[in-house]
Design a protein around this motif. Structure first.
Motif, PDB file in Angstrom:
ATOM      1  N   UNK A 162       0.871  -1.173   0.000  1.00 22.68           N
ATOM      2  CA  UNK A 162       0.000   0.000   0.000  1.00 22.68           C
ATOM      3  C   UNK A 162       0.906   1.220   0.000  1.00 22.68           C
ATOM      4  N   UNK A 163       0.656   2.126  -0.958  1.00 24.60           N
ATOM      5  CA  UNK A 163       1.519   3.292  -1.103  1.00 24.60           C
ATOM      6  C   UNK A 163       0.698   4.577  -1.166  1.00 24.60           C
ATOM      7  N   UNK A 164       1.385   5.692  -0.969  1.00 26.03           N
ATOM      8  CA  UNK A 164       0.860   7.023  -1.262  1.00 26.03           C
ATOM      9  C   UNK A 164       1.742   7.594  -2.352  1.00 26.03           C
ATOM     10  N   UNK A 165       1.105   8.190  -3.367  1.00 23.04           N
ATOM     11  CA  UNK A 165       1.857   8.718  -4.492  1.00 23.04           C
ATOM     12  C   UNK A 165       1.099   9.855  -5.138  1.00 23.04           C
ATOM     13  N   UNK A 166       1.695  10.940  -5.523  1.00 23.42           N
ATOM     14  CA  UNK A 166       3.031  11.386  -5.171  1.00 23.42           C
ATOM     15  C   UNK A 166       3.068  11.945  -3.762  1.00 23.42           C
ATOM     16  N   UNK A 167       4.274  12.013  -3.207  1.00 19.34           N
ATOM     17  CA  UNK A 167       4.495  12.566  -1.875  1.00 19.34           C
ATOM     18  C   UNK A 167       5.316  13.838  -2.027  1.00 19.34           C
ATOM     19  N   UNK A 168       4.877  14.892  -1.373  1.00 20.58           N
ATOM     20  CA  UNK A 168       5.596  16.161  -1.393  1.00 20.58           C
ATOM     21  C   UNK A 168       6.645  16.135  -0.283  1.00 20.58           C
ATOM     22  N   UNK A 169       7.882  15.841  -0.638  1.00 20.53           N
ATOM     23  CA  UNK A 169       8.928  15.710   0.373  1.00 20.53           C
ATOM     24  C   UNK A 169       9.332  17.060   0.971  1.00 20.53           C
ATOM     25  N   UNK A 170       8.982  18.150   0.330  1.00 26.82           N
ATOM     26  CA  UNK A 170       9.332  19.460   0.888  1.00 26.82           C
ATOM     27  C   UNK A 170       8.478  19.793   2.098  1.00 26.82           C
ATOM     28  N   UNK A 171       7.380  19.078   2.290  1.00 22.34           N
ATOM     29  CA  UNK A 171       6.519  19.342   3.442  1.00 22.34           C
ATOM     30  C   UNK A 171       6.828  18.434   4.628  1.00 22.34           C
ATOM     31  N   UNK A 172       7.837  17.565   4.483  1.00 27.73           N
ATOM     32  CA  UNK A 172       8.199  16.632   5.543  1.00 27.73           C
ATOM     33  C   UNK A 172       9.493  17.119   6.190  1.00 27.73           C
ATOM     34  N   UNK A 173       9.491  17.222   7.502  1.00 31.75           N
ATOM     35  CA  UNK A 173      10.705  17.657   8.177  1.00 31.75           C
ATOM     36  C   UNK A 173      11.789  16.594   8.016  1.00 31.75           C
ATOM     37  N   UNK A 174      13.027  17.029   8.038  1.00 31.45           N
ATOM     38  CA  UNK A 174      14.163  16.146   7.784  1.00 31.45           C
ATOM     39  C   UNK A 174      14.193  14.939   8.703  1.00 31.45           C
ATOM     40  N   UNK A 175      13.911  15.120   9.979  1.00 30.67           N
ATOM     41  CA  UNK A 175      13.979  13.989  10.903  1.00 30.67           C
ATOM     42  C   UNK A 175      12.829  13.000  10.703  1.00 30.67           C
ATOM     43  N   UNK A 176      11.755  13.393  10.012  1.00 29.48           N
ATOM     44  CA  UNK A 176      10.643  12.479   9.740  1.00 29.48           C
ATOM     45  C   UNK A 176      10.750  11.822   8.366  1.00 29.48           C
ATOM     46  N   UNK A 177      11.673  12.278   7.545  1.00 32.38           N
ATOM     47  CA  UNK A 177      11.834  11.778   6.192  1.00 32.38           C
ATOM     48  C   UNK A 177      12.557  10.439   6.224  1.00 32.38           C
ATOM     49  N   UNK A 178      11.791   9.358   6.130  1.00 33.90           N
ATOM     50  CA  UNK A 178      12.375   8.016   6.200  1.00 33.90           C
ATOM     51  C   UNK A 178      12.765   7.565   4.799  1.00 33.90           C
ATOM     52  N   UNK A 179      14.064   7.517   4.592  1.00 34.75           N
ATOM     53  CA  UNK A 179      14.620   7.116   3.313  1.00 34.75           C
ATOM     54  C   UNK A 179      15.139   5.688   3.414  1.00 34.75           C
ATOM     55  N   UNK A 180      15.136   4.954   2.305  1.00 32.25           N
ATOM     56  CA  UNK A 180      15.693   3.598   2.364  1.00 32.25           C
ATOM     57  C   UNK A 180      17.148   3.644   2.803  1.00 32.25           C
ATOM     58  N   UNK A 181      17.538   2.831   3.768  1.00 34.21           N
ATOM     59  CA  UNK A 181      18.917   2.877   4.277  1.00 34.21           C
ATOM     60  C   UNK A 181      19.939   2.402   3.251  1.00 34.21           C
ATOM     61  N   UNK A 182      19.522   1.711   2.204  1.00 36.73           N
ATOM     62  CA  UNK A 182      20.440   1.187   1.214  1.00 36.73           C
ATOM     63  C   UNK A 182      20.677   2.162   0.054  1.00 36.73           C
ATOM     64  N   UNK A 183      19.968   3.288   0.035  1.00 39.68           N
ATOM     65  CA  UNK A 183      20.062   4.224  -1.091  1.00 39.68           C
ATOM     66  C   UNK A 183      20.648   5.548  -0.635  1.00 39.68           C
TER      67      UNK A 183
END
Length: 186
Positions: free
Chosen positions: A163-184
């Motif tokens: 289950x996904x959300x798309x598109x996501x506006x990453x500019x509205x997410x604070x840096x500490x909440x921005x969960x990025x894949x650890x392998x990328x």
């Protein structure tokens, strides 16, 4: 009258452009909501010269791996793709052919993952295949490592889709909440 914009405002304005359609070499972000072990924000790139644009946001939509994954012909799970977004793998036929297969099965968009599972940094330019065909649904390219990790998680949990959300506006997410894949690398 002179208008001065900060770098943050410019980023927001540049990100808002996808509401009217993405252009070549822009990024689109989506977030996996479930399964939880891959609850990250992923980066994808749109096809260069075919496919539609995301005209709306999908807060919870299924990302359904095509069966067969290459999606070069009839699908065994086409009924599950209708009204959803398909995850397919590069190879076997053109990017446009894959997009048209998903479109014919009623998919709202297609995310095409590189077939190199170790690719965690190189985006491929998806272009027309010179057949004169056109596709109306959005087509996005996903790094092979990201596609592999999504597929692996679904297999481990015995799930037919994420289950996904798309598109996501990453500019509205604070840096500490921005969960990025650890392998990328971002």
């Amino acid at each position: 009258m002179t208008v001065s914009l900060s770098a943050g405002c410019v980023l927001v304005l540049l990100y808002l452009l996808p509401a009217w359609g993405l252009r070549f070499q822009e990024y689109l972000y989506f977030q996996v909501l479930s399964p939880g072990d891959i609850r990250y924000i992923f980066t994808a790139t749109p096809a260069k010269d075919f496919g539609g644009a995301f005209n709306q946001r999908y807060d919870q939509i299924h990302l359904v791996p095509a069966d067969p994954l290459e999606a070069c012909g009839d699908l065994n799970n086409g009924a599950f793709i209708q009204g959803q977004i398909a995850l397919v793998e590069r190879g076997g036929c053109s990017f446009l052919s894959k997009t048209l297969v998903i479109q014919e099965h009623g998919g709202r968009a297609v995310i095409i993952a590189d077939n190199a599972a170790d690719n965690d940094s190189f985006y491929v330019e998806m272009i027309q295949d010179n057949t004169g065909r056109t596709a109306d649904i959005p087509a996005l390219f996903l790094l092979g490592r990201d596609g592999y990790m999504i597929q692996r998680s679904l297999e481990q949990h015995g799930l037919p889709w994420a289950i996904i959300s798309i598109p996501v506006n990453v500019t509205s997410i604070s840096t500490f909440e921005l969960k990025q894949p650890p392998w990328t690398f971002w």
